[in-house]
Scaffold this active site. Sequence first.
Site, PDB file in Angstrom:
ATOM      1  N   LYS A 240       1.240  -1.511   0.245  1.00 53.81           N
ATOM      2  CA  LYS A 240       0.117   0.087  -0.742  1.00 53.81           C
ATOM      3  C   LYS A 240       0.752   1.124  -0.196  1.00 53.81           C
ATOM      4  O   LYS A 240       1.099   1.674   1.169  1.00 53.81           O
ATOM      5  CB  LYS A 240      -0.760  -0.189   1.011  1.00 53.81           C
TER       6      LYS A 240
ATOM      7  N   GLY B 282       7.474   6.148   7.960  1.00 54.52           N
ATOM      8  CA  GLY B 282       6.243   6.752   7.904  1.00 54.52           C
ATOM      9  C   GLY B 282       6.086   7.639   9.035  1.00 54.52           C
ATOM     10  O   GLY B 282       7.654   7.545   9.813  1.00 54.52           O
ATOM     11  N   SER B 283       5.893   8.448   9.396  1.00 56.61           N
ATOM     12  CA  SER B 283       5.811   8.913  10.532  1.00 56.61           C
ATOM     13  C   SER B 283       5.963   7.881  12.183  1.00 56.61           C
ATOM     14  O   SER B 283       5.187   6.919  12.361  1.00 56.61           O
ATOM     15  CB  SER B 283       4.587  10.210  10.860  1.00 56.61           C
TER      16      SER B 283
ATOM     17  N   VAL C 225       2.440   7.247  13.453  1.00 60.91           N
ATOM     18  CA  VAL C 225       1.709   6.165  13.105  1.00 60.91           C
ATOM     19  C   VAL C 225       2.514   4.668  13.344  1.00 60.91           C
ATOM     20  O   VAL C 225       1.848   3.825  13.130  1.00 60.91           O
ATOM     21  CB  VAL C 225       0.889   6.317  11.305  1.00 60.91           C
ATOM     22  N   GLY C 226       3.483   4.853  13.485  1.00 63.08           N
ATOM     23  CA  GLY C 226       4.562   3.633  13.411  1.00 63.08           C
ATOM     24  C   GLY C 226       3.834   3.399  14.634  1.00 63.08           C
ATOM     25  O   GLY C 226       4.446   1.441  14.884  1.00 63.08           O
TER      26      GLY C 226
ATOM     27  N   GLU D 166      10.881   2.431   9.859  1.00 65.44           N
ATOM     28  CA  GLU D 166      11.422   3.212   9.991  1.00 65.44           C
ATOM     29  C   GLU D 166      10.273   4.994   9.879  1.00 65.44           C
ATOM     30  O   GLU D 166       9.188   5.438   9.463  1.00 65.44           O
ATOM     31  CB  GLU D 166      11.826   2.718   8.767  1.00 65.44           C
TER      32      GLU D 166
ATOM     33  N   CYS E  98      13.530  11.624   6.056  1.00 66.81           N
ATOM     34  CA  CYS E  98      13.355  11.747   7.345  1.00 66.81           C
ATOM     35  C   CYS E  98      15.056  12.111   8.184  1.00 66.81           C
ATOM     36  O   CYS E  98      15.206  12.181   9.607  1.00 66.81           O
ATOM     37  CB  CYS E  98      13.483  10.500   7.512  1.00 66.81           C
TER      38      CYS E  98
ATOM     39  N   GLU F 270       9.859  16.995  14.827  1.00 70.18           N
ATOM     40  CA  GLU F 270       9.924  17.142  13.400  1.00 70.18           C
ATOM     41  C   GLU F 270       8.835  17.832  12.204  1.00 70.18           C
ATOM     42  O   GLU F 270       8.046  17.557  12.649  1.00 70.18           O
ATOM     43  CB  GLU F 270       9.446  15.458  13.081  1.00 70.18           C
TER      44      GLU F 270
HETATM   45  P1  NAP Z   1       2.642   8.642   7.395  1.00 68.44           P
HETATM   46  O1  NAP Z   1       1.245   9.950   7.275  1.00 68.44           O
HETATM   47  O2  NAP Z   1       2.756   7.861   9.187  1.00 68.44           O
HETATM   48  O3  NAP Z   1       2.040   7.617   6.323  1.00 68.44           O
HETATM   49  C1  NAP Z   1       3.101   6.491   6.052  1.00 68.44           C
HETATM   50  C2  NAP Z   1       2.429   5.668   4.898  1.00 68.44           C
HETATM   51  O4  NAP Z   1       1.407   5.265   6.324  1.00 68.44           O
HETATM   52  C3  NAP Z   1       1.525   5.918   4.272  1.00 68.44           C
HETATM   53  O5  NAP Z   1       1.463   5.285   3.180  1.00 68.44           O
HETATM   54  C4  NAP Z   1      -0.141   6.729   4.951  1.00 68.44           C
HETATM   55  O6  NAP Z   1      -0.829   6.420   4.123  1.00 68.44           O
HETATM   56  C5  NAP Z   1      -0.095   5.092   5.586  1.00 68.44           C
HETATM   57  N1  NAP Z   1      -0.577   5.506   6.986  1.00 68.44           N
HETATM   58  C6  NAP Z   1      -0.848   6.657   7.476  1.00 68.44           C
HETATM   59  N2  NAP Z   1      -2.503   6.169   9.127  1.00 68.44           N
HETATM   60  C7  NAP Z   1      -1.811   4.797   8.367  1.00 68.44           C
HETATM   61  C8  NAP Z   1      -2.719   4.126  10.114  1.00 68.44           C
HETATM   62  N3  NAP Z   1      -3.070   4.096  10.814  1.00 68.44           N
HETATM   63  N4  NAP Z   1      -3.078   2.857   9.635  1.00 68.44           N
HETATM   64  C9  NAP Z   1      -1.724   1.841   9.204  1.00 68.44           C
HETATM   65  N5  NAP Z   1      -1.217   3.108   7.551  1.00 68.44           N
HETATM   66  C10 NAP Z   1      -1.076   4.189   7.999  1.00 68.44           C
HETATM   67  O7  NAP Z   1       3.970   9.297   6.885  1.00 68.44           O
HETATM   68  P2  NAP Z   1       3.674  10.618   5.737  1.00 68.44           P
HETATM   69  O8  NAP Z   1       3.223  11.757   5.621  1.00 68.44           O
HETATM   70  O9  NAP Z   1       3.625   9.982   4.179  1.00 68.44           O
HETATM   71  O10 NAP Z   1       5.661  10.297   5.632  1.00 68.44           O
HETATM   72  C11 NAP Z   1       6.339  11.550   6.546  1.00 68.44           C
HETATM   73  C12 NAP Z   1       6.608  10.686   7.404  1.00 68.44           C
HETATM   74  O11 NAP Z   1       7.472   9.283   7.058  1.00 68.44           O
HETATM   75  C13 NAP Z   1       7.507  11.428   8.380  1.00 68.44           C
HETATM   76  O12 NAP Z   1       7.558  11.746   9.531  1.00 68.44           O
HETATM   77  C14 NAP Z   1       9.098  11.084   7.869  1.00 68.44           C
HETATM   78  O13 NAP Z   1      10.527  11.402   8.996  1.00 68.44           O
HETATM   79  C15 NAP Z   1       8.701   9.614   7.591  1.00 68.44           C
HETATM   80  N6  NAP Z   1       9.877   9.143   6.921  1.00 68.44           N
HETATM   81  C16 NAP Z   1      10.928   7.913   7.434  1.00 68.44           C
HETATM   82  C17 NAP Z   1      11.790   6.896   6.627  1.00 68.44           C
HETATM   83  C18 NAP Z   1      12.918   6.608   7.804  1.00 68.44           C
HETATM   84  O14 NAP Z   1      13.325   5.899   7.057  1.00 68.44           O
HETATM   85  N7  NAP Z   1      12.549   6.915   8.755  1.00 68.44           N
HETATM   86  C19 NAP Z   1      11.872   7.626   5.798  1.00 68.44           C
HETATM   87  C20 NAP Z   1      11.139   8.627   4.772  1.00 68.44           C
HETATM   88  C21 NAP Z   1       9.779   9.264   5.857  1.00 68.44           C
HETATM   89  P3  NAP Z   1      -1.920   7.818   3.583  1.00 68.44           P
HETATM   90  O15 NAP Z   1      -0.926   8.989   3.531  1.00 68.44           O
HETATM   91  O16 NAP Z   1      -1.876   7.243   1.675  1.00 68.44           O
HETATM   92  O17 NAP Z   1      -3.107   7.815   4.192  1.00 68.44           O
END
Ligand code: NAP
Length: 496
Positions: free
Chosen positions: A175, A228-229, A232-233, A250, A284, A385
């Site tokens: 997804k 992701g964030s 959510v993680g 991550e 990130c 962040e």
């Molecule tokens: P996000 O809002 O946490 O979303 C990440 C993914 O999770 C998306 O596909 C999102 O779907 C999905 N998601 C959201 N809520 C969910 C839930 N309740 N259950 C299951 N899946 C869910 O993060 P983002 O805004 O896309 O990305 C930015 C974040 O990613 C930042 O915090 C950044 O630091 C982090 N990041 C970390 C790394 C690393 O390797 N450490 C690398 C890149 C980014 P939808 O958005 O489609 O709703």
Amino acid sequence: MAKTYGNLINGRWMDSPGGGTIKSVNPANTDDVVGTVPASTKEDVDAAVKAARDAFGYWRLVPPPKRGEILFRAAELILKNKEELGRLVTREMGKILAEGLGDVQEAIDMAYYMAGEGRRLSGETVPSELAAKDCKSVRVPVGVFALITPWNFPTAIPAWKLLPALIGGNTVVFKPSSYTPVAATRLVELLVEAGVPDGVVNLVHGSGEGVGEVLASHHGIDGVSFTGSSAVGERLATLCSGLDKEVSCEMGGKNPIIVMDDARLDLAVEGCIWGAFGTTGQRCTAASRIIVHEKVYDRFLDIFIKATRRLRVGDGLNEETQVGPLINESQMKKVLEYIDIGRSEGARLITGGRRLCEAEYAKGYFVEPTVFADVTPAMRIAREEIFGPVAAVLKARDLDEAIAIANDSEYGLSSAIYTQDVNKSAVAERDLDAGIVYINAPTIGAEIQLPFGGIKKSGMGHREAGGRGGAIEMFTRWKVIYRDFSGRLQKAQIEE
Ligand code: NAP
């Protein structure tokens, strides 16, 4: 008319029976619709998980070198389509074209690397304490994985998960972010073209709450790999903890660069500009805290501000652009809110701070590269962040204080120091509390042949990417085999 893309379930591209759609738009120009994808439902998730479960029985028995041949073909295909994919990444996500192409290059690197892993998935063979007995450990697949990815690396992060999962013998339901679904779909199309069999990779589009959560907690899923964030993680880890699933996340970062009094300031400024404003700060590993030795603080700020003001903001497809838009309206609002928070906390806003909305910026989510000076470690802009083009500059008395400030964070992903003193670099290397430490380079720019990930709120479970301790650990389990060929009962540890 924008093109419509479907889900991929058991080798067939299809719409969702729910009928809803998600529109993917260009964040530099919201009139430009990149494509539409299904807003999937639980039924789609059920069908995709079933397809992956059915395909697992076959795929786990395909010899890893043969899986590797498919990945090698995928690498060649992604390479062949690099320009088109790179442009798509820029159009859909906003990063400048050089970075869009870099995103795709990371996917290519990972595909070649993981193709090679097909001939290296080695375990251990050790002697037995008993005669006529073998002892060995082997890697086996985990099963069916849910892969959930963010929007900031639309092809690289999916490739970081898909390719090691496949070489390990797992099948997947993927997804992608609903902000970059078209780039993810193109990547999956190329995997299919490379020969990935039906049901081995399934793609289900939809929102995190509507699809991601249903998928991660699905009883047919054995492992979850999420990027992701942190919010959510952590939620997914809690959700899956009682469900007997392997979970690796991550997550976010608040990454520091330390600039010492002996540093080459020109190099440090160049690195801080790239670290803080590359990908519009939406990495990130972005350098969002710059901790400068008091002796060079004013001089550093002077050069850093001038360099920040020279940055050209605009559409990433325009060759002169150095900083693209933010991904969407809510991310832009969040960044502007943090700029207000920084002001109200008493940090000194020395450049930037505004949304750009005139002329070429009118239809996009553009914010000026922003620098706050005189930030203290307790301020929210030094702790949370922001994920945008905002750099917080802090002052430190000496190396010890700089490292203490750097480590005073809930996050621990990447970190960096600029110094010409080999002893100081060694102390930083030893004492910085993060998954990655750069010496005389900014916090961004990891290479795929070593593990990637962080500690504290930045990561849990296994690391990503290559090398010892990398993604192969996430996507395989150890099994230990003892084979007795003595023809009698031999008892370990028992004297007879
Ligand atoms: P996000 O809002 O946490 O979303 C990440 C993914 O999770 C998306 O596909 C999102 O779907 C999905 N998601 C959201 N809520 C969910 C839930 N309740 N259950 C299951 N899946 C869910 O993060 P983002 O805004 O896309 O990305 C930015 C974040 O990613 C930042 O915090 C950044 O630091 C982090 N990041 C970390 C790394 C690393 O390797 N450490 C690398 C890149 C980014 P939808 O958005 O489609 O709703």
